[in-house]
Design a protein around this motif. Structure first.
Motif, PDB file in Angstrom:
ATOM      1  N   GLY A  25       0.818  -1.210   0.000  1.00  0.00           N
ATOM      2  CA  GLY A  25       0.000   0.000   0.000  1.00  0.00           C
ATOM      3  C   GLY A  25       0.850   1.257   0.000  1.00  0.00           C
ATOM      4  N   PHE A  26       1.949   1.226   0.763  1.00  0.00           N
ATOM      5  CA  PHE A  26       2.845   2.382   0.769  1.00  0.00           C
ATOM      6  C   PHE A  26       3.495   2.583  -0.598  1.00  0.00           C
ATOM      7  CE2 PHE A  26       7.019   4.314   1.294  1.00  0.00           C
ATOM      8  CZ  PHE A  26       6.664   5.496   1.909  1.00  0.00           C
ATOM      9  N   VAL A  27       3.903   1.491  -1.228  1.00  0.00           N
ATOM     10  CA  VAL A  27       4.516   1.590  -2.561  1.00  0.00           C
ATOM     11  C   VAL A  27       3.496   2.119  -3.567  1.00  0.00           C
ATOM     12  CG1 VAL A  27       5.497   0.240  -4.466  1.00  0.00           C
ATOM     13  CG2 VAL A  27       6.247  -0.181  -2.119  1.00  0.00           C
ATOM     14  N   ILE A  28       2.277   1.597  -3.520  1.00  0.00           N
ATOM     15  CA  ILE A  28       1.223   2.088  -4.421  1.00  0.00           C
ATOM     16  C   ILE A  28       0.970   3.565  -4.173  1.00  0.00           C
ATOM     17  CG2 ILE A  28      -1.251   1.947  -4.915  1.00  0.00           C
ATOM     18  CD1 ILE A  28      -1.029  -1.082  -4.469  1.00  0.00           C
ATOM     19  N   ALA A  29       0.930   3.966  -2.909  1.00  0.00           N
ATOM     20  CA  ALA A  29       0.705   5.375  -2.570  1.00  0.00           C
ATOM     21  C   ALA A  29       1.813   6.257  -3.136  1.00  0.00           C
ATOM     22  CB  ALA A  29       0.609   5.543  -1.057  1.00  0.00           C
ATOM     23  N   ALA A  30       3.057   5.814  -3.007  1.00  0.00           N
ATOM     24  CA  ALA A  30       4.174   6.597  -3.522  1.00  0.00           C
ATOM     25  C   ALA A  30       4.105   6.727  -5.041  1.00  0.00           C
ATOM     26  CB  ALA A  30       5.502   5.960  -3.098  1.00  0.00           C
ATOM     27  N   VAL A  31       3.756   5.633  -5.705  1.00  0.00           N
ATOM     28  CA  VAL A  31       3.650   5.666  -7.176  1.00  0.00           C
ATOM     29  C   VAL A  31       2.518   6.590  -7.609  1.00  0.00           C
ATOM     30  CG1 VAL A  31       3.051   4.267  -9.200  1.00  0.00           C
ATOM     31  CG2 VAL A  31       4.708   3.409  -7.538  1.00  0.00           C
ATOM     32  N   LEU A  32       1.368   6.479  -6.949  1.00  0.00           N
ATOM     33  CA  LEU A  32       0.233   7.332  -7.313  1.00  0.00           C
ATOM     34  C   LEU A  32       0.534   8.809  -7.058  1.00  0.00           C
ATOM     35  CD1 LEU A  32      -2.793   5.246  -5.980  1.00  0.00           C
ATOM     36  CD2 LEU A  32      -2.016   5.487  -8.342  1.00  0.00           C
ATOM     37  N   ALA A  33       1.211   9.103  -5.958  1.00  0.00           N
ATOM     38  CA  ALA A  33       1.568  10.494  -5.666  1.00  0.00           C
ATOM     39  C   ALA A  33       2.570  11.019  -6.686  1.00  0.00           C
ATOM     40  CB  ALA A  33       2.137  10.602  -4.256  1.00  0.00           C
ATOM     41  N   ALA A  34       3.536  10.192  -7.061  1.00  0.00           N
ATOM     42  CA  ALA A  34       4.517  10.609  -8.074  1.00  0.00           C
ATOM     43  C   ALA A  34       3.836  10.855  -9.419  1.00  0.00           C
ATOM     44  CB  ALA A  34       5.608   9.549  -8.208  1.00  0.00           C
ATOM     45  N   ARG A  35       2.882  10.000  -9.767  1.00  0.00           N
ATOM     46  CA  ARG A  35       2.159  10.195 -11.028  1.00  0.00           C
ATOM     47  C   ARG A  35       1.331  11.472 -10.995  1.00  0.00           C
ATOM     48  NH1 ARG A  35      -0.875   4.991 -12.905  1.00  0.00           N
ATOM     49  NH2 ARG A  35      -1.147   6.301 -14.740  1.00  0.00           N
ATOM     50  N   ALA A  36       0.751  11.777  -9.835  1.00  0.00           N
ATOM     51  CA  ALA A  36      -0.038  13.015  -9.714  1.00  0.00           C
ATOM     52  C   ALA A  36       0.865  14.229  -9.875  1.00  0.00           C
ATOM     53  CB  ALA A  36      -0.753  13.052  -8.361  1.00  0.00           C
ATOM     54  N   LEU A  37       2.056  14.167  -9.302  1.00  0.00           N
ATOM     55  CA  LEU A  37       3.010  15.272  -9.469  1.00  0.00           C
ATOM     56  C   LEU A  37       3.459  15.395 -10.917  1.00  0.00           C
ATOM     57  CD1 LEU A  37       5.336  15.072  -6.346  1.00  0.00           C
ATOM     58  CD2 LEU A  37       3.834  16.952  -7.003  1.00  0.00           C
ATOM     59  N   ARG A  38       3.723  14.255 -11.545  1.00  0.00           N
ATOM     60  CA  ARG A  38       4.230  14.255 -12.917  1.00  0.00           C
ATOM     61  C   ARG A  38       3.218  14.826 -13.913  1.00  0.00           C
ATOM     62  NH1 ARG A  38       5.051   8.871 -14.978  1.00  0.00           N
ATOM     63  NH2 ARG A  38       5.544   8.473 -12.816  1.00  0.00           N
ATOM     64  N   ARG A  39       1.942  14.556 -13.665  1.00  0.00           N
ATOM     65  CA  ARG A  39       0.955  15.072 -14.620  1.00  0.00           C
ATOM     66  C   ARG A  39       0.534  16.501 -14.296  1.00  0.00           C
ATOM     67  NH1 ARG A  39      -2.652  11.611 -11.742  1.00  0.00           N
ATOM     68  NH2 ARG A  39      -4.244  12.923 -10.786  1.00  0.00           N
ATOM     69  N   GLY A  40       1.145  17.109 -13.272  1.00  0.00           N
ATOM     70  CA  GLY A  40       0.922  18.511 -12.981  1.00  0.00           C
ATOM     71  C   GLY A  40      -0.277  18.796 -12.102  1.00  0.00           C
ATOM     72  N   ALA A  41      -0.697  17.825 -11.308  1.00  0.00           N
ATOM     73  CA  ALA A  41      -1.864  18.026 -10.445  1.00  0.00           C
ATOM     74  C   ALA A  41      -1.533  18.913  -9.248  1.00  0.00           C
ATOM     75  CB  ALA A  41      -2.407  16.687  -9.962  1.00  0.00           C
ATOM     76  N   GLY A  42      -0.259  19.082  -8.965  1.00  0.00           N
ATOM     77  CA  GLY A  42       0.151  19.932  -7.856  1.00  0.00           C
ATOM     78  C   GLY A  42       0.499  19.129  -6.617  1.00  0.00           C
ATOM     79  N   GLY A  43       1.236  19.779  -5.742  1.00  0.00           N
ATOM     80  CA  GLY A  43       1.695  19.125  -4.527  1.00  0.00           C
ATOM     81  C   GLY A  43       0.567  18.764  -3.578  1.00  0.00           C
ATOM     82  N   ALA A  44      -0.453  19.614  -3.504  1.00  0.00           N
ATOM     83  CA  ALA A  44      -1.573  19.340  -2.602  1.00  0.00           C
ATOM     84  C   ALA A  44      -2.325  18.082  -3.026  1.00  0.00           C
ATOM     85  CB  ALA A  44      -2.521  20.533  -2.556  1.00  0.00           C
TER      86      ALA A  44
END
Length: 133
Positions: A25-44
């Motif tokens: 779950g932690f690994v999935i969370a890190a990947v999803l957060a990185a993808r959100a940052l990469r697509r420009g969704a913002g830090g929040a």
């Protein structure tokens, strides 16, 4: 004797599964957060994704650990083991409710729909997959 050792093995396997649930779950969370940052969704948005997904995996892991504790208590039932199990379940229930309140921002009895840790993680993955398209 054989039954007790079998129960010990089953409990150990279930506890290992619980640890794997939290780690994956932690690994999935890190990947999803990185993808959100990469697509420009913002830090929040990335932080919220990370927080929600980790919280969901912790909830799911706690549910697995409670199952292991129940099986452990059934292997050698005694009044002391039952009391310890009751205390563990109370502590984990309070912890689960606290995490759920943190994730959803509302009290559990005010939600129209009850969600488990697995549902939280699945919803987050689904939201991420639809946003990536």
């Amino acid at each position: 004797m054989i039954t007790e050792s079998l129960f010990e093995v089953v409990v150990t396997v279930i506890e290992v599964i619980g640890v794997c649930v939290v780690v994956v779950g932690f690994v999935i969370a890190a990947v999803l957060a990185a993808r959100a940052l990469r697509r420009g969704a913002g830090g929040a948005a990335a932080f919220q994704t990370l927080r929600t997904t980790i919280g969901g995996s912790i909830l799911l892991g706690l549910e697995v650990f409670v199952a292991a504790d129940i099986i452990h208590t059934l292997s050698a039932p005694s009044l002391e083991d039952a009391a310890v199990l009751g205390l563990i379940v109370i502590i984990r229930t309070i912890l689960s409710m606290s995490i759920q309140i943190e994730i959803e921002g509302t009290l559990p009895w005010r939600r129209a729909l009850l969600t488990s840790g697995g549902e939280v993680v699945a919803k987050e993955i689904s939201r991420e997959a639809s946003a990536a398209k």
